[in-house]
Design an enzyme around this catalytic site. Sequence first.
Site, short mmCIF file in Angstrom:
data_model
loop_
_atom_site.label_atom_id
_atom_site.label_comp_id
_atom_site.label_asym_id
_atom_site.label_seq_id
_atom_site.Cartn_x
_atom_site.Cartn_y
_atom_site.Cartn_z
CD GLU A 169 -2.55 2.25 -3.12
OE1 GLU A 169 -3.56 2.97 -3.21
OE2 GLU A 169 -1.64 2.46 -2.29
CG ASP A 226 -1.79 1.20 1.32
OD1 ASP A 226 -2.70 1.32 0.48
OD2 ASP A 226 -1.57 2.05 2.21
#
Length: 612
Positions: free
Chosen positions: A304, A262
Amino acid sequence: MSAKTQKAEYKKRFEERIDELKWLYCEIYHNDLQGFAWLRDLMYTYYEERSTELKKLDRTREKDKSWYQSNKLLGMMLYTGAFAKTLKGVQGKLDYLESCGVNYVHLMPLLESPKGRDDGGYAVSDFRRVQPELGTIDDLKELTGEMHKKGISCCMDFVMNHTSEDHAWAKAARAGDPEARKRYYFYDNWDIPGQFEQTMPQVFPTTAPGNFTWLEDCHQAVMTTFYPYQWDLNYENCVVFNDMVGNMLFLANCGIDIIRLDAVPYIWKTLGTNCRNLPQVHTLVRMMRLIGEIVCPGVLLLGEVVMEPAKVVPYFGSVEKPECHMLYNVTTMASTWHTVATKDVRLLKRQIEQVFALPKEYVFLNYLRCHDDIGWGLDYDWLKNLGIDEVAHKKYLNDYLTGRWEGSDARGELYNDDPRLGDARLCGTTASLSGLEAALYEKSGEKTVRAVKRIEMLHAYLLCQSGIPVLYSGDEIGQCNDYTYKEDPDKQADSRYLHRGRFPWKTVKEDVPQKIFKALRKLEKIRASHEIFSMKADPYTFETGNDHVLGICRELDGKKFVSLYNFSEEPQRIDKSILGDRKGFADLITGEKLSCEIGEIDGCGYRWLYRE
């Protein structure tokens, strides 16, 4: 496999990669050999703790390194609580996921996070505990074990840029522990934070302005790039990297097959820069790739990186020194909804061409909707050539997709609205943005048919792209927006919960959901049974003679796939010569041979044509 053989297996992987790993580690951590020795021991510990079943899966995937590039792979992302309340609940719904054809499941954030101070599970207070209401780590291990028996891979978020302010490290830092404070960016006054702010863009300028938060109780400023309760980790400290690698390997040993990194572009901060996409980020990701290949080679890294293609592609690394196995195709998703609103495919065609021009080894995850909002990071420099003004265009897109524009049946809501800059983002499910919610509310049969056609067309377009198609849970049955989030004090300020509603199990068997479900399953089965949809094929776009109709072609070993997608609600004429010689072409949906030229495409319609 005996302990001796396993030790030899690990030694072989280790010796093939240790020189590069050590060189990178010593480069970024200034020859800290003590830190490297600790990392080396930590890696072997997690290898030893890895289960026999997972090691067996590692070996299988090592033999077929392209296992995740198959046209048979179909993904779905879901929130455990919304989908089935608990991890055990998800385990009880695996038959449903199988019936959807899904063999890749992304469990959205489920690690322990504080209630009321959490951005959808991305403020982790303990990387080794599941949110109590969802279950336990043992439940997670049991679920992934059952998934593997059914041939389903499991993806999970690894929030590596920051921790919650409730994490043990953060609590110790707040209490004055000097070693704990070195894990974050702490400052006694605003001098250095002020210098950072001069070059660091703000992620959420309206809802969480600034990149630092003042802690009154300890009279210190701490870096908080995203939200005040999410404290940025300082990866210049090798202790942070080593401990976070340990957390990543712990999740891998829980049976997680794909680790979603992330906010990875943000993890390295340097004063005087924008603190994004810095060279050290790629060094850290490359080291994580090497560590994974040594300890758990069956586990993939998914980056991401929510940026334009030019900034996304470097996260694949190079052929010789790869970084992430997979990345998100973010810009195409935004361009798709731009096209739904404008009915003009020219920008989308240009965007897809950029992706198609990349090496086939680059694996993208393609999707129509996800847990997040839609940001309008479009190619406005190019759109200026069409006479389009950025601010006015963003307002049009948001007006159209929220139903404010006259004649629009789309039903979305704005997120992080900044009227001054006209830079609001957008929320809503695929079905509601496609007009289904409005159609059902008005009880209009005509509008319902059109919305269902649009949903089917969009998924057909999704499935013909190169990479892994990922459904957002509920899209397979046309789930509409859930407005109950407005009644929850912990959620009502965040409109993204509009498309994070509970899965409507009671309506699954109803007429419209089943119509959508069956149509998508037919497309998915066709995709899985034809190698032309694999990443081996050569994809390209072509001119259709009509700016409302997108044309995508795929070729492989003499086989040819031609597809057309009408983003307009009206029938559209197209160039009859697009197929050249139509001999041998058949409609993949009906199975019928093509008997005449294609001159027109129905409103919201599509065609899948194939020739052996």
